[in-house]
Design a protein around this motif. Structure first.
Motif, PDB file in Angstrom:
ATOM      1  N   GLN A 112       0.849  -1.185   0.000  1.00 49.72           N
ATOM      2  CA  GLN A 112       0.000   0.000   0.000  1.00 49.72           C
ATOM      3  C   GLN A 112       0.890   1.242   0.000  1.00 49.72           C
ATOM      4  OE1 GLN A 112      -3.074  -0.184   3.037  1.00 49.72           O
ATOM      5  NE2 GLN A 112      -3.118  -2.432   2.950  1.00 49.72           N
ATOM      6  N   LEU A 113       0.379   2.318  -0.615  1.00 52.03           N
ATOM      7  CA  LEU A 113       1.173   3.540  -0.767  1.00 52.03           C
ATOM      8  C   LEU A 113       1.601   4.085   0.586  1.00 52.03           C
ATOM      9  CD1 LEU A 113       2.321   5.618  -2.762  1.00 52.03           C
ATOM     10  CD2 LEU A 113       0.193   6.908  -2.500  1.00 52.03           C
ATOM     11  N   PHE A 114       2.910   4.363   0.711  1.00 45.87           N
ATOM     12  CA  PHE A 114       3.477   4.901   1.938  1.00 45.87           C
ATOM     13  C   PHE A 114       3.893   6.363   1.756  1.00 45.87           C
ATOM     14  CE2 PHE A 114       7.439   5.761   4.359  1.00 45.87           C
ATOM     15  CZ  PHE A 114       6.946   5.633   5.657  1.00 45.87           C
ATOM     16  N   GLN A 115       4.570   6.671   0.614  1.00 47.04           N
ATOM     17  CA  GLN A 115       5.061   8.030   0.379  1.00 47.04           C
ATOM     18  C   GLN A 115       5.314   8.223  -1.107  1.00 47.04           C
ATOM     19  OE1 GLN A 115       8.591   9.023   2.631  1.00 47.04           O
ATOM     20  NE2 GLN A 115       8.812  11.056   1.686  1.00 47.04           N
ATOM     21  N   SER A 116       5.067   9.454  -1.590  1.00 49.30           N
ATOM     22  CA  SER A 116       5.358   9.825  -2.973  1.00 49.30           C
ATOM     23  C   SER A 116       6.431  10.908  -2.987  1.00 49.30           C
ATOM     24  CB  SER A 116       4.100  10.330  -3.681  1.00 49.30           C
ATOM     25  OG  SER A 116       3.118   9.312  -3.727  1.00 49.30           O
ATOM     26  N   ILE A 117       7.413  10.762  -3.882  1.00 47.08           N
ATOM     27  CA  ILE A 117       8.529  11.712  -3.968  1.00 47.08           C
ATOM     28  C   ILE A 117       8.640  12.182  -5.415  1.00 47.08           C
ATOM     29  CG2 ILE A 117      11.032  11.978  -3.770  1.00 47.08           C
ATOM     30  CD1 ILE A 117      10.988   9.949  -1.489  1.00 47.08           C
ATOM     31  N   LEU A 118       8.692  13.507  -5.624  1.00 46.52           N
ATOM     32  CA  LEU A 118       8.813  14.069  -6.960  1.00 46.52           C
ATOM     33  C   LEU A 118      10.219  13.794  -7.506  1.00 46.52           C
ATOM     34  CD1 LEU A 118       7.306  15.706  -9.140  1.00 46.52           C
ATOM     35  CD2 LEU A 118       8.329  17.780  -8.137  1.00 46.52           C
ATOM     36  N   THR A 119      10.273  13.158  -8.659  1.00 47.26           N
ATOM     37  CA  THR A 119      11.549  12.817  -9.281  1.00 47.26           C
ATOM     38  C   THR A 119      11.556  13.308 -10.723  1.00 47.26           C
ATOM     39  OG1 THR A 119      10.655  10.618  -9.820  1.00 47.26           O
ATOM     40  CG2 THR A 119      11.983  10.806  -7.824  1.00 47.26           C
ATOM     41  N   SER A 120      12.729  13.220 -11.354  1.00 46.97           N
ATOM     42  CA  SER A 120      12.873  13.720 -12.720  1.00 46.97           C
ATOM     43  C   SER A 120      13.533  12.646 -13.580  1.00 46.97           C
ATOM     44  CB  SER A 120      13.709  15.009 -12.712  1.00 46.97           C
ATOM     45  OG  SER A 120      13.703  15.614 -13.975  1.00 46.97           O
ATOM     46  N   GLY A 121      12.685  11.848 -14.217  1.00 43.22           N
ATOM     47  CA  GLY A 121      13.223  10.740 -15.017  1.00 43.22           C
ATOM     48  C   GLY A 121      13.960   9.736 -14.157  1.00 43.22           C
ATOM     49  N   ALA A 122      13.375   9.367 -13.016  1.00 42.83           N
ATOM     50  CA  ALA A 122      14.043   8.470 -12.073  1.00 42.83           C
ATOM     51  C   ALA A 122      14.384   7.142 -12.735  1.00 42.83           C
ATOM     52  CB  ALA A 122      13.163   8.241 -10.848  1.00 42.83           C
ATOM     53  N   ALA A 123      15.641   6.728 -12.595  1.00 42.83           N
ATOM     54  CA  ALA A 123      16.101   5.485 -13.222  1.00 42.83           C
ATOM     55  C   ALA A 123      16.507   4.435 -12.198  1.00 42.83           C
ATOM     56  CB  ALA A 123      17.279   5.770 -14.151  1.00 42.83           C
TER      57      ALA A 123
ATOM     58  N   ILE B 115      19.441  12.470  -2.254  1.00 36.63           N
ATOM     59  CA  ILE B 115      19.544  11.461  -1.207  1.00 36.63           C
ATOM     60  C   ILE B 115      18.543  11.837  -0.120  1.00 36.63           C
ATOM     61  CG2 ILE B 115      21.062  10.360   0.498  1.00 36.63           C
ATOM     62  CD1 ILE B 115      23.425  11.242  -1.318  1.00 36.63           C
ATOM     63  N   TYR B 116      17.713  10.872   0.278  1.00 39.06           N
ATOM     64  CA  TYR B 116      16.707  11.081   1.315  1.00 39.06           C
ATOM     65  C   TYR B 116      17.070  10.241   2.534  1.00 39.06           C
ATOM     66  CZ  TYR B 116      14.058  13.055  -2.565  1.00 39.06           C
ATOM     67  OH  TYR B 116      13.659  13.818  -3.638  1.00 39.06           O
ATOM     68  N   GLU B 117      16.709  10.765   3.709  1.00 42.55           N
ATOM     69  CA  GLU B 117      16.962  10.027   4.947  1.00 42.55           C
ATOM     70  C   GLU B 117      15.648   9.786   5.673  1.00 42.55           C
ATOM     71  OE1 GLU B 117      19.619  10.166   9.090  1.00 42.55           O
ATOM     72  OE2 GLU B 117      19.550  11.924   7.761  1.00 42.55           O
ATOM     73  N   LEU B 118      15.531   8.602   6.265  1.00 40.07           N
ATOM     74  CA  LEU B 118      14.318   8.283   7.006  1.00 40.07           C
ATOM     75  C   LEU B 118      14.263   9.084   8.299  1.00 40.07           C
ATOM     76  CD1 LEU B 118      11.767   6.509   7.329  1.00 40.07           C
ATOM     77  CD2 LEU B 118      13.208   4.888   8.591  1.00 40.07           C
ATOM     78  N   ASN B 119      13.176   9.840   8.459  1.00 39.67           N
ATOM     79  CA  ASN B 119      12.919  10.572   9.694  1.00 39.67           C
ATOM     80  C   ASN B 119      11.941   9.738  10.515  1.00 39.67           C
ATOM     81  OD1 ASN B 119      11.638  12.347  11.639  1.00 39.67           O
ATOM     82  ND2 ASN B 119      12.633  14.055  10.571  1.00 39.67           N
ATOM     83  N   ILE B 120      12.440   9.155  11.593  1.00 34.34           N
ATOM     84  CA  ILE B 120      11.613   8.242  12.387  1.00 34.34           C
ATOM     85  C   ILE B 120      10.414   8.978  12.987  1.00 34.34           C
ATOM     86  CG2 ILE B 120      11.576   6.696  14.368  1.00 34.34           C
ATOM     87  CD1 ILE B 120      13.163   5.595  12.079  1.00 34.34           C
ATOM     88  N   THR B 121      10.651  10.203  13.449  1.00 28.94           N
ATOM     89  CA  THR B 121       9.571  10.960  14.094  1.00 28.94           C
ATOM     90  C   THR B 121       8.456  11.267  13.100  1.00 28.94           C
ATOM     91  OG1 THR B 121      11.173  11.965  15.592  1.00 28.94           O
ATOM     92  CG2 THR B 121       9.018  13.025  15.421  1.00 28.94           C
ATOM     93  N   ALA B 122       8.844  11.739  11.902  1.00 22.81           N
ATOM     94  CA  ALA B 122       7.847  12.086  10.882  1.00 22.81           C
ATOM     95  C   ALA B 122       7.334  10.861  10.130  1.00 22.81           C
ATOM     96  CB  ALA B 122       8.449  13.075   9.894  1.00 22.81           C
ATOM     97  N   GLN B 123       8.026   9.718  10.298  1.00 29.60           N
ATOM     98  CA  GLN B 123       7.674   8.481   9.607  1.00 29.60           C
ATOM     99  C   GLN B 123       7.607   8.689   8.094  1.00 29.60           C
ATOM    100  OE1 GLN B 123       4.227   6.573  11.272  1.00 29.60           O
ATOM    101  NE2 GLN B 123       5.149   6.293  13.278  1.00 29.60           N
ATOM    102  N   MET B 124       8.680   9.318   7.585  1.00 25.86           N
ATOM    103  CA  MET B 124       8.777   9.524   6.144  1.00 25.86           C
ATOM    104  C   MET B 124      10.231   9.830   5.785  1.00 25.86           C
ATOM    105  SD  MET B 124       7.147  13.374   5.839  1.00 25.86           S
ATOM    106  CE  MET B 124       7.317  13.397   4.067  1.00 25.86           C
ATOM    107  N   PHE B 125      10.537   9.712   4.503  1.00 18.66           N
ATOM    108  CA  PHE B 125      11.859  10.071   4.014  1.00 18.66           C
ATOM    109  C   PHE B 125      11.878  11.566   3.696  1.00 18.66           C
ATOM    110  CE2 PHE B 125      11.977   5.516   3.307  1.00 18.66           C
ATOM    111  CZ  PHE B 125      13.295   5.196   3.624  1.00 18.66           C
ATOM    112  N   VAL B 126      12.919  12.251   4.194  1.00 23.28           N
ATOM    113  CA  VAL B 126      13.066  13.691   3.940  1.00 23.28           C
ATOM    114  C   VAL B 126      14.389  13.917   3.212  1.00 23.28           C
ATOM    115  CG1 VAL B 126      11.669  14.349   5.918  1.00 23.28           C
ATOM    116  CG2 VAL B 126      14.133  14.089   6.200  1.00 23.28           C
ATOM    117  N   LYS B 127      14.407  14.957   2.368  1.00 21.34           N
ATOM    118  CA  LYS B 127      15.611  15.205   1.572  1.00 21.34           C
ATOM    119  C   LYS B 127      16.790  15.520   2.483  1.00 21.34           C
ATOM    120  CE  LYS B 127      15.308  17.099  -2.472  1.00 21.34           C
ATOM    121  NZ  LYS B 127      15.206  18.058  -3.604  1.00 21.34           N
TER     122      LYS B 127
END
Length: 644
Positions: free
Chosen positions: A491-502, A540-552
């Motif tokens: 199930q969807l957890f998070q969406s991240i804007l990318t540019s031609g992600a490979a 590069i994104y890092e997991l923020n445990i408090t926010a429960q999401m990956f942040v840049k």
């Protein structure tokens, strides 16, 4: 007056050991242990022993000193064989079975071309003890003496041939030219004495179980003291076992044994469950050097490096054109050499995975075959053929990538479907392994947009799957998604804007979790044309445990980046990016970034590459390497990491 012919010494090169041989000392006596992975390396042409005559002696003795580690259950183990190049038959051989010793020979004249077996029954060799055997042969008479006890005599109807040709024949040590039946014990002495019964010469020693006629230098006894300040060439060893090579298992059976990691220069002791560091040198990356230029079948879109237990290290290249298809290479004598060719159709990637004891390799095919069928293929490793053979075909749509993973004991395989015709907005599919049918079956579909890559990872008890969406038909500036496994599906957890992600690459530095995306190009049909489609940031994104999401965490300028690869050297962490195109040329530097803590990743090494498509890091006992594939020329490279 003929002297002894030392078969064992012929296999051992001067001043070293042959590939597949290890020296062990037990009860103060040294012997060779033979590896079963490459039996042909433990051989030599018979012409090296029979210099002046290409006939095997009519009368002779064979002297063997060995130590049986365990009684072979219901099977034979070969001590040696003499075999012609063009024939699978054994000309002369000696093999050991439970309580039996078999002497084999080929007699064309007297047995109609059949092999004769001389079997000595009730031969009891004590496990974990040294024994010396003397086999004397003369015509129809065959005599076996074990540890200088009373000889066992046999008279056979078929005599040993008077003229046995050894032209184009070779001796094989501990095997019969294949892995099955390999001798698992220790060999100290293997000597052929032409024209004489060796028993009187052997049975004069005080310790007749290890009496010697001729043994290789590396196995000979050492002086109590070296002369003056001379260092002993072969240092004394106790019965304590020190294992070399890749990390061995650590169980109660290996408790108190040592493992020396030559690559990391570390000595470890097994405590029954884990290897504990006793002495370890910390390595640091100094520079990168070109190690091997690998000419490939055609341009290479991906490389997968993997190890098959007890077989070796391999690399599979996903090559663009068919024919000749894609290739599998095996690491042999410190280089990748061709091993197997597989028909593929503009292959994009390979994925190696295992399910229980089964070994698989899946290819993502981008194009249809000659019959207009479009499918990707799962291959299974055949232990008998030592090749990958077709196992299951799965219908795909311009497949880009496979990802294999397990959740709660179940095996899954996910394919990235890039497009169907001109429609890039298609479903990619997750398959579940059905243990009853032995096949992968559709479990879930996930909408994707021109996707390139899946990346599976776990954080604590949670399982995640990230997809790199590349193009939706009008723009590369779209969302890539991270899914989490909940209640039996993703199930969807998070969406991240990318540019031609490979590509997505997940990695950990101590207790921190990072996710890096490789952005390949910036294009939007509804926006003004940028000055450079390809010089854009990858993030590069890092997991923020408090926010429960990956942040840049960090942006890095890349040039049509297609892949990230994380690796470590000692305590240092690195990321290498595959830069493929800067808008003008495919000859672009790919960059190794070093982790600098608070500074993040800092450029450390600039590596010239041509259309770089993929990086793979791998290790051998000789060191650490980076393998890069080129999507613009039929030449990939292996680079070696030089450390201090």
């Amino acid at each position: 007056d003929l002297g002894p012919l030392d078969i064992l010494s012929e296999v051992v090169p001067a001043g070293g050991l042959a590939h597949g041989m290890r020296v062990f000392q037990v009860q103060g006596v040294r012997g060779f242990q033979l590896a079963a992975s490459q039996p042909r390396t433990l051989s030599f042409p018979a012409s090296r022993l029979f210099i002046h005559c290409d006939r095997f002696p009519e009368e002779f003795s064979i002297i063997v000193t060995l130590r049986v580690l365990s009684v072979p259950a219901k099977r034979n183990e070969y001590l040696f064989t003499l075999m012609a190049e063009e024939s699978p038959s054994v000309l002369v051989g000696l093999r050991y079975a439970p309580n039996k010793l078999h002497f084999l020979f080929w007699s064309q004249e007297h047995a109609g071309g059949w092999q004769t077996h001389v079997t000595f029954p009730n031969i009891s060799l004590s496990v974990n003890q040294w024994h010396t055997l003397v086999l004397a042969v003369s015509g129809q008479s065959f005599s076996l003496t074990v540890d200088c006890s009373i000889p066992k005599d046999m008279v056979m109807e078929t005599p040993f041939p008077a003229s046995l040709s050894v032209k184009r024949a070779s001796f094989y040590l501990g095997n019969r030219r294949r892995r099955k039946g390999m001798f698992t014990g220790l060999l100290r002495q293997l000597v052929l004495l032409p024209g004489a019964d060796a028993t009187p010469r052997i049975c004069t020693a005080m310790n007749f179980k290890v009496a010697t006629l001729s043994v290789p230098t590396v196995l000979q006894d050492l002086p109590a003291k070296p002369a003056s300040n001379e260092v002993l060439k072969y240092p004394y060893e106790t019965d304590t076992k020190v294992t070399l090579g890749s990390r061995p298992p650590c169980t109660n059976q290996e408790k108190a044994q040592f493992w020396f990691n030559a690559f990391q220069q570390g000595l470890y002791v097994c405590n029954g469950t884990a290897w504990i560091s006793v002495l370890e040198a910390k390595q640091r990356l100094d520079y990168v050097e070109e190690y091997q230029n690998l000419v490939t079948n055609s341009e290479t879109m991906d490389v997968e490096v993997f190890t098959i237990p007890k077989v070796g290290l391999f690399a599979a290249t996903a090559n663009r054109y068919t024919p000749p298809g894609s290739a599998i290479y095996k690491w042999t004598d410190g280089k990748f050499v061709p091993y197997q060719n597989i028909p593929t159709y503009q292959a994009q990637s390979w994925k190696y995975f295992t399910i229980g004891k089964k070994i698989f390799l899946a290819v993502a095919n981008f194009e249809q075959n000659a019959r207009g069928q479009e499918f990707s293929v799962i291959y299974k490793w055949s232990r008998r053929k030592e090749k990958f053979i077709t196992y299951q075909r799965i219908t795909t749509h311009s497949a880009r990538d496979w990802e294999a993973f397990a959740i709660e004991g179940e095996a899954f395989l996910a394919v990235v479907n890039h497009r169907e015709g001109n429609n890039h907005n298609v479903n990619s599919v997750i398959y579940r392994w059905n243990p009853k049918t032995g096949l992968f079956e559709t479990n879930q579909t996930i909408p994707t947009s021109g996707a390139y890559d899946w990346e599976f990872f776990t954080i604590g008890p949670y399982s995640f799957l990230a997809v790199a969406n590349t193009f939706n038909g009008t723009s590369t500036k779209i969302y890539s998604h991270i899914y989490i496994w909940l209640s039996g599906s993703f199930q969807l957890f998070q969406s991240i804007l990318t540019s031609g992600a490979a590509d997505w690459e997940v990695f950990r530095i101590r207790d921190r979790v990072f996710l890096a995306v490789a952005n390949s190009h910036s294009y939007d049909s509804g926006m003004p044309v940028p000055s450079n489609f390809y010089a854009i940031n990858s993030s590069i994104y890092e997991l923020n445990i408090t926010a429960q999401m990956f942040v840049k965490f960090q942006d890095l300028l890349t040039y049509s980046a297609l892949d990230w690869e994380f690796f470590s050297v000692g305590d240092d962490s690195f990321l290498v990016v595959a830069n493929s195109f800067d808008g003008v040329t495919f000859s672009v530097n790919s960059i190794i970034y070093r982790w600098q803590g608070y500074e993040g990743f800092v450029a450390a090494h600039h590596l010239p590459t041509v259309g770089c498509r993929d990086w793979e890091a791998f290790h051998t006992t000789e060191g650490s390497y980076l393998f890069y594939s080129s999507a613009k020329e039929p030449l990939s490279k292996v680079l070696k990491l030089k450390t201090t």
